[in-house]
Scaffold this motif. Structure first.
Motif, PDB file in Angstrom:
ATOM      1  N   UNK A 249     -20.766 -38.540 -55.162  1.00 14.79           N
ATOM      2  CA  UNK A 249     -19.314 -38.756 -55.077  1.00 14.79           C
ATOM      3  C   UNK A 249     -18.549 -37.630 -55.752  1.00 14.79           C
ATOM      4  N   UNK A 250     -17.563 -37.084 -55.061  1.00 13.28           N
ATOM      5  CA  UNK A 250     -16.655 -36.126 -55.671  1.00 13.28           C
ATOM      6  C   UNK A 250     -15.751 -36.833 -56.661  1.00 13.28           C
ATOM      7  N   UNK A 251     -15.956 -36.618 -57.943  1.00 12.03           N
ATOM      8  CA  UNK A 251     -15.295 -37.431 -58.975  1.00 12.03           C
ATOM      9  C   UNK A 251     -13.819 -37.088 -59.164  1.00 12.03           C
ATOM     10  N   UNK A 252     -13.356 -35.958 -58.605  1.00 11.97           N
ATOM     11  CA  UNK A 252     -11.962 -35.558 -58.790  1.00 11.97           C
ATOM     12  C   UNK A 252     -11.074 -35.974 -57.616  1.00 11.97           C
ATOM     13  N   UNK A 253     -11.597 -36.817 -56.760  1.00 14.75           N
ATOM     14  CA  UNK A 253     -10.889 -37.264 -55.559  1.00 14.75           C
ATOM     15  C   UNK A 253      -9.770 -38.236 -55.938  1.00 14.75           C
ATOM     16  N   UNK A 254      -8.528 -37.941 -55.540  1.00 14.15           N
ATOM     17  CA  UNK A 254      -7.419 -38.863 -55.783  1.00 14.15           C
ATOM     18  C   UNK A 254      -7.365 -39.984 -54.749  1.00 14.15           C
ATOM     19  N   UNK A 255      -7.965 -39.758 -53.570  1.00 16.40           N
ATOM     20  CA  UNK A 255      -7.914 -40.750 -52.497  1.00 16.40           C
ATOM     21  C   UNK A 255      -8.933 -41.851 -52.755  1.00 16.40           C
ATOM     22  N   UNK A 256     -10.169 -41.451 -52.991  1.00 11.66           N
ATOM     23  CA  UNK A 256     -11.228 -42.392 -53.346  1.00 11.66           C
ATOM     24  C   UNK A 256     -11.768 -41.988 -54.717  1.00 11.66           C
ATOM     25  N   UNK A 257     -11.127 -42.460 -55.787  1.00 14.34           N
ATOM     26  CA  UNK A 257     -11.505 -42.025 -57.131  1.00 14.34           C
ATOM     27  C   UNK A 257     -12.849 -42.584 -57.570  1.00 14.34           C
ATOM     28  N   UNK A 258     -13.304 -42.064 -58.707  1.00 17.23           N
ATOM     29  CA  UNK A 258     -14.630 -42.435 -59.202  1.00 17.23           C
ATOM     30  C   UNK A 258     -14.745 -43.917 -59.524  1.00 17.23           C
ATOM     31  N   UNK A 259     -13.628 -44.584 -59.775  1.00 19.17           N
ATOM     32  CA  UNK A 259     -13.693 -46.026 -60.020  1.00 19.17           C
ATOM     33  C   UNK A 259     -14.290 -46.768 -58.833  1.00 19.17           C
ATOM     34  N   UNK A 260     -14.032 -46.266 -57.623  1.00 21.04           N
ATOM     35  CA  UNK A 260     -14.622 -46.873 -56.436  1.00 21.04           C
ATOM     36  C   UNK A 260     -16.109 -46.636 -56.344  1.00 21.04           C
TER      37      UNK A 260
END
Length: 305
Positions: A249-260
């Motif tokens: 998972x790309x952890x810096x993603x604002x669309x699908x953040x690491x919480x998901x």
């Protein structure tokens, strides 16, 4: 040139470059484009793309896998090189996409497969898993959501649209179809933007800008609410079947953040979990790492690898 140099060059092994074939199949009257590589008898890996791209996002991953696997990467209707039926005659929905991809895989004889799901690929792929749990050999999950924890502030305008389906809220989402937003999806959260080819967002935007495509995408934005309604069933599938899972998972993603990403571990505690220092389209600058993780994971988890 000395003969010794000539003979040395002749002895160098030729690089192994798998052949990728570009094909179209008609499923329920709809032409679906797909990329395919690898031996027909090899274990199958199905790659399901996100928004606003297509199987083009897997152009570098496919040859990395094709020596060991039969790789199939389709385009959904209205995306990439697949047909774009008139929305007055065709229902653009994630359920319909899953039906068509299911039909394509059946036609190709891919009756057991590992799934790579990203973004829109997650609700399409997880519908396949709900329909045919026995066909899923493994899951590779990359920035694709199945938990409410992943629907953070970015999703508020979409939630407003889901709540009333109004023209006002629909029109407010048109900015998500512009070149600046498409470029943002590729570059945001990436440490070294020089690693991201501008061909990516230019390619996607040309297809988004086709007459009629914006309305198709807005229909899908509204239909995305049905994916959220399906989350409990998807989570129950995880708990019951415990498919082997790799989360990259790309952890810096604002669309699908690491919480998901972390949320999956509630129901798939045995998943192999990797947060990568990149954004939404992680394959663009972390493709080598993801390919390596996949080859190791699939080699241990998928029979016949």
């Amino acid at each position: 040139m000395p003969s010794s140099q000539l003979s040395h060059r002749a002895a160098l092994p030729a690089p192994s470059i798998p052949t990728i074939r570009y094909r179209t199949a008609k499923i329920d009257g709809v032409e679906l484009f797909y990329r395919e590589a690898g031996a027909a008898e090899a274990p199958a890996v199905v790659l399901l793309h996100g928004f606003p791209t297509s199987s083009h996002m897997f152009r570098n991953l496919i040859p990395a896998l094709a020596d060991r696997y039969r790789v199939i990467a389709p385009d959904y209707p209205g995306f990439g090189q697949s047909a774009m039926p008139d929305r007055k005659q065709f229902t653009y929905s994630f359920a319909r996409f899953a039906e068509l991809i299911d039909g394509l895989l059946s036609q190709l004889g891919a009756n057991r497969y590992a799934l790579y799901v990203m973004d829109y690929g997650a609700p399409v792929g997880f519908r396949l898993a709900l329909k045919h749990p026995e066909r899923i050999s493994a899951l590779v999950i990359q920035n694709g959501n199945a938990y409410e924890e992943g629907l953070t502030a970015f999703w508020d305008p979409l939630k407003a649209y889901w709540a009333d389906g109004s023209s006002r809220h629909r029109d407010a989402l048109r900015a998500m179809l512009t070149l600046s937003t498409t470029r943002f999806q590729y570059t945001d959260g990436v440490r070294d933007v020089s690693r991201i080819s501008p061909d990516t967002w230019v390619h996607d935007q040309v297809l988004l800008d086709r007459p009629g495509n914006a309305e198709i995408q807005l229909d899908l934005f509204y239909d995305y609410r049905t994916n959220v309604a399906l989350y409990p069933a998807i989570q129950a599938y995880f708990r019951e079947h415990q498919p082997p899972a790799l989360i990259a998972w790309g952890q810096n993603d604002q669309i699908f953040p690491a919480s998901g990403a972390h949320a999956y571990l509630k129901d798939l505690p045995g998943a192999e979990f990797h947060l990568l220092d990149t954004g939404h389209f992680a394959l663009e600058d972390q493709g080598d790492e993801i390919a390596g993780l996949m080859l190791d994971f699939l080699g241990r988890k998928v029979p016949g690898s």
